[in-house]
Scaffold this motif. Sequence first.
Motif, PDB file in Angstrom:
ATOM      1  N   VAL A 183       0.835  -1.209   0.000  1.00 30.31           N
ATOM      2  CA  VAL A 183       0.000   0.000   0.000  1.00 30.31           C
ATOM      3  C   VAL A 183       0.869   1.258   0.000  1.00 30.31           C
ATOM      4  O   VAL A 183       0.612   2.195  -0.766  1.00 30.31           O
TER       5      VAL A 183
ATOM      6  N   HIS B 248       2.030   4.331  -3.587  1.00 27.53           N
ATOM      7  CA  HIS B 248       2.117   5.790  -3.705  1.00 27.53           C
ATOM      8  C   HIS B 248       3.241   6.233  -4.647  1.00 27.53           C
ATOM      9  O   HIS B 248       3.345   7.424  -4.956  1.00 27.53           O
TER      10      HIS B 248
ATOM     11  N   ALA C 275      -7.785   0.817   4.321  1.00 26.68           N
ATOM     12  CA  ALA C 275      -6.721   1.576   3.658  1.00 26.68           C
ATOM     13  C   ALA C 275      -6.437   1.023   2.271  1.00 26.68           C
ATOM     14  O   ALA C 275      -6.254   1.775   1.304  1.00 26.68           O
TER      15      ALA C 275
ATOM     16  N   GLY D 191      -7.002   2.748  -1.436  1.00 27.10           N
ATOM     17  CA  GLY D 191      -5.966   2.810  -2.462  1.00 27.10           C
ATOM     18  C   GLY D 191      -6.472   2.362  -3.822  1.00 27.10           C
ATOM     19  O   GLY D 191      -6.123   2.950  -4.854  1.00 27.10           O
TER      20      GLY D 191
ATOM     21  N   HIS E  77      -5.762  10.075   0.983  1.00 21.80           N
ATOM     22  CA  HIS E  77      -4.407   9.892   1.530  1.00 21.80           C
ATOM     23  C   HIS E  77      -4.464   9.671   3.043  1.00 21.80           C
ATOM     24  O   HIS E  77      -3.618   8.964   3.605  1.00 21.80           O
TER      25      HIS E  77
ATOM     26  N   THR F 237      -4.999   5.886   2.998  1.00 26.34           N
ATOM     27  CA  THR F 237      -3.961   5.050   2.391  1.00 26.34           C
ATOM     28  C   THR F 237      -2.624   5.161   3.103  1.00 26.34           C
ATOM     29  O   THR F 237      -1.799   4.255   3.010  1.00 26.34           O
TER      30      THR F 237
ATOM     31  N   CYS G  50      -2.839  -2.521  -4.390  1.00 31.86           N
ATOM     32  CA  CYS G  50      -3.738  -2.384  -3.246  1.00 31.86           C
ATOM     33  C   CYS G  50      -4.777  -3.503  -3.234  1.00 31.86           C
ATOM     34  O   CYS G  50      -5.167  -3.987  -2.161  1.00 31.86           O
TER      35      CYS G  50
END
Length: 392
Positions: free
Chosen positions: A219, A223, A279, A283, A306, A309, A371
């Motif tokens: 996860v 990003h 979370a 995502g 955000h 996540t 994710c």
Amino acid sequence: MRSPGPIAYILLYVALYAAFGVSSPFWPKFFETRALPPQQIGLLLALAMLTRLVSGPLVAVLADLLGSLRLVLASCAGLAAAAAVALMQANWFSLLLPVALVQAAALAPTTSIADALSVSVAKPRIGGRRFEYGWIRGSASAAFILGTLTAGQLISPADLSPVIWMNAGLLIATAAAAALVPGPAAETALQHAPFPAPEMKALLRMRPFRSMILVSGLVYGSHAMHDAFAVIRWSDAGISNPIISFLWSEAVIAEVFVFFLVGPALVDRFGPRGAAGLAAAAGIVRWSVEGLTTSAFVLSMIQPLHGLTFALLHLACMRTMGNVIPRSVAATAQALYAFGSGVLTAALTILSGTLYASHAAAGFLVMAALCALALPLAWIGFNRQDQSLPAD
């Protein structure tokens, strides 16, 4: 001297993360003012990243071996402050590189050790109220933002010396704040104890710990595409700089909001595995939408995800470690957690460059798939307390 309650922890995190905030965004520019070409700047930053990946777990193991997390944290902060000042005297790559690597090595374990200190006392009640890790981590995020904004007002394109002095001063404040923190009750007893090798082996065999490392790596690593290429994509789509700044700020504000307010309640309500699953689901939505549109309005709707996540998952991981990790290996566990996500994020950042070059925005769908992979893993293996290590 000790400061009771969560105030000491907040002071520690505010000083540490403000030190990051005043410097992290500006180091590349500082090195440029030292007449380094882009190739050398890139090499220096890459080597610093590798140094942090190695130093973090090694120093954390040392902290557990010595049984004095506060002493090691204060020593690392002091060494990093000295290295920052030394950067002012270095004008060539051959001098800047070793000093920058010393600072990277000293800073790497600071966040892991600070988390080990704070998470170990997150379950007791302090001053009649429950201690929440999210309070101090939210304070840290706010301090990072404030530090960055302050530094931006004080520096000029030709003079970045305020970055050095603020970074060094805040790191010295971090070392001082470490002395105020009430250490774990087990810390004194561990000062002359042998390193708990059996617990270390058990730590690495723990299914909930391994699952936590894998889920957080997937996860957090998802990003990578956003952090590296979102601003480029938004700019190419004609989104103005003020709107881009607003979108980025939305994410950070949501992070602070979740740390302070809704995150602890969500972890209490759904448990660490449910929070981690939420979370991961966030995502999937966030990266799928970001891969399909550059509408500023739609992006403004998903940027606050955000807070889930990153912040919610971090709270779930900290709650898991507080539940199942004994204090005698707390710093080591924190460092391995940071190491796992750091390695995967670095690898995915490299992959993101290839994906964006060949598939453009479709690369975000790959991040959504990561994710999706993390979602069942969180539910199957995250925080099975029946597999926890014995308490120390």
